[in-house]
Scaffold this motif. Sequence first.
Motif, PDB file in Angstrom:
ATOM      1  N   HIS A 143       2.751   5.952  -2.760  1.00 51.33           N
ATOM      2  CA  HIS A 143       4.025   6.362  -3.367  1.00 51.33           C
ATOM      3  C   HIS A 143       4.997   6.909  -2.322  1.00 51.33           C
ATOM      4  CE1 HIS A 143       1.947   5.779  -7.169  1.00 51.33           C
ATOM      5  NE2 HIS A 143       0.989   6.606  -6.752  1.00 51.33           N
ATOM      6  N   THR A 188       2.848   1.364  -3.641  1.00 49.55           N
ATOM      7  CA  THR A 188       2.077   1.410  -4.889  1.00 49.55           C
ATOM      8  C   THR A 188       0.914   2.390  -4.855  1.00 49.55           C
ATOM      9  OG1 THR A 188       0.621  -0.411  -4.220  1.00 49.55           O
ATOM     10  CG2 THR A 188       2.674  -0.986  -5.346  1.00 49.55           C
ATOM     11  N   GLN A 189       0.327   2.622  -3.671  1.00 46.23           N
ATOM     12  CA  GLN A 189      -0.827   3.510  -3.591  1.00 46.23           C
ATOM     13  C   GLN A 189      -0.478   4.893  -3.062  1.00 46.23           C
ATOM     14  OE1 GLN A 189      -4.069   1.615  -1.484  1.00 46.23           O
ATOM     15  NE2 GLN A 189      -4.012  -0.227  -2.739  1.00 46.23           N
ATOM     16  N   HIS A 211      -1.248  12.444   0.178  1.00 45.58           N
ATOM     17  CA  HIS A 211      -0.043  11.624   0.192  1.00 45.58           C
ATOM     18  C   HIS A 211       0.945  12.055   1.259  1.00 45.58           C
ATOM     19  CE1 HIS A 211      -0.679  10.143  -4.211  1.00 45.58           C
ATOM     20  NE2 HIS A 211      -1.596   9.700  -3.375  1.00 45.58           N
ATOM     21  N   VAL A 237       0.825  -1.206   0.000  1.00 43.55           N
ATOM     22  CA  VAL A 237       0.000   0.000   0.000  1.00 43.55           C
ATOM     23  C   VAL A 237       0.862   1.259   0.000  1.00 43.55           C
ATOM     24  CG1 VAL A 237      -1.606   1.348   1.412  1.00 43.55           C
ATOM     25  CG2 VAL A 237      -2.010  -1.089   1.045  1.00 43.55           C
ATOM     26  N   THR A 258      -5.282   5.771   4.371  1.00 46.44           N
ATOM     27  CA  THR A 258      -4.928   5.767   2.955  1.00 46.44           C
ATOM     28  C   THR A 258      -5.758   6.748   2.143  1.00 46.44           C
ATOM     29  OG1 THR A 258      -6.408   3.868   2.656  1.00 46.44           O
ATOM     30  CG2 THR A 258      -4.059   3.407   2.937  1.00 46.44           C
ATOM     31  N   GLY A 290      -8.285  -1.278  -4.733  1.00 52.75           N
ATOM     32  CA  GLY A 290      -8.449  -0.099  -3.887  1.00 52.75           C
ATOM     33  C   GLY A 290      -8.434  -0.414  -2.404  1.00 52.75           C
ATOM     34  N   SER A 291      -8.306   0.637  -1.610  1.00 49.01           N
ATOM     35  CA  SER A 291      -8.213   0.481  -0.155  1.00 49.01           C
ATOM     36  C   SER A 291      -9.485  -0.101   0.443  1.00 49.01           C
ATOM     37  CB  SER A 291      -7.910   1.841   0.490  1.00 49.01           C
ATOM     38  OG  SER A 291      -6.631   2.295   0.113  1.00 49.01           O
TER      39      SER A 291
END
Length: 398
Positions: free
Chosen positions: A247, A244-245, A306, A241, A302, A373-374
Motif C-alpha cells: 500500500h 497492492t501488498q 509497511h 507488490v 515485503t 503472497g510474497s
Amino acid sequence: MATTTKIQPRVLVRASGGPRYAVALAVDALGTGLLRPFLLLYGVMVLRLSAPATGIAMTAGVVVGLACMPAVGRWLDRGARSTVVAASMLVRVLGVALLLATPAGHVWLFATAALFLGIGNQAWPAAHAALVARVAHGRERDTALAAGRALRNAGLGAGALLATACLAGGATALQALAAVTGLAYLTAAALAWSVHLHAHPAATPARDGADGPAPRMRALLAANVIYVFCLNVPEIALPLVLVTQLHASPVWSAAIFVANTVLVVTLQVPVTVLTSRFSRRTVLALAGVVLTASYLGFLAATSLAHGWGAPAVATVSVVCTLGEIIYAGSATALATHLAPAHALGRTLARFEFSTGFGLAVSPAVITALAPHGSAALWGSLAAATLLSAGAVATEKDR
C-alpha cells in the motif's frame, strides 16, 4: 582469455556499426519510447476499447510475432544484415500507420497493428546482434552489444519521459505521439539501410565445427526464458507488490523504474568490460545468482512493516538491476559466441525467440503468483532462476 580493459568511444562506435547506425539506434529507441509504454492507453483512450480487450490484443501481437523468427534467422544466414534491421523498423512503420487508421471500436484492426509492431520488436534484437557480429569480434563485440543496449535504454527513457509530459493533451496527444513514432521508425530504417552491411558466409572465417548443425543450446534457451523475467520486475512485479501488498505510493514504483533506467544506461558497458576477464557462461551463471539473491531480498523486504517495506524494496531493486545488467551483457554475447558462422542468424533467432517467449508469459505468471503472497511470487522466481543458473553453468559447449 582475451579481455576488454578500455572503453574507447570511437572504437566502440565503429564496433557498433558506425556513426550512422548509432544515430539510427537512437532515433528508433526514442520513437519506441514515445509509444510502446502507452500503447494500452492508446487502445483505451483513442480507440475506446476495453482494457482487457486491448491487453489481449497486445499480447496476441507479441506472441504471434514470434512466428517470424525462423524466417528472420534464415534471412540473416543468407548474409543480410543492415537490410534485416531496416526491415524490422519498416514493419513497425506499417504497424503505426495501421494504428492511426484504425477507427474507434475496431479491436481486430488494433490487434493487426499490434502484430506488425510485435514482428518488428521481435526481429530487431537478432538482426542487431548479427549486424554487430559482422563488424566486431570477440570481447569488442560483447562491449558493442552492451553499448547498443545502453543507448537503446537511454532513448527509450527519453522518449517515455517526453511522452509523459505530453499526455495531458489526452487522445489527440497520443495520436500525435504515434505519428511522430512512425516518422522516427521511417528515419531510423533509412539510416540503418544506408549502412549497407552484408555478410558473405562463404568468405566468413571458419571455426571448429563450422560445417556441422547449429548448436541446440537447450539449457541456455530454457534458462533464458526464466532469466528474462527480471526485465519485467521493475515494470510489473514491483509496482504490483508496492501498491497492492505494501500500500505504498505509486511514486516508489516510478522512482524504481527511473533508477533502473539510469543504472542500465550508465553501468551496462563498464560492467560488461569488468566481467570480460571471465568466461561468458560463468558470467551468465553469476547473473542468475545475483538475481536469485535479489528475489530473496524482495521476499525479506515485503515482510517488513509497511513503513519500511517500500524503502527496502527500492534498495533491493538496485541488486536486481545489477543482475539484469550482468545478464544482458553476457546472454546474447554467449549465444553469438556459440553460433557457428553459417548458422549465426538461426542461432540468434532461436535465442531471441526464447527471450520473446519469456517476456510474453512473464506478466501472466507474475500476476498469477502475486495474489498468493510474497513467498509464492519471490520464492518461485528465486528457485526457478537458481535452477536456471545451475543449468547454464553445467551445460557443455559444443
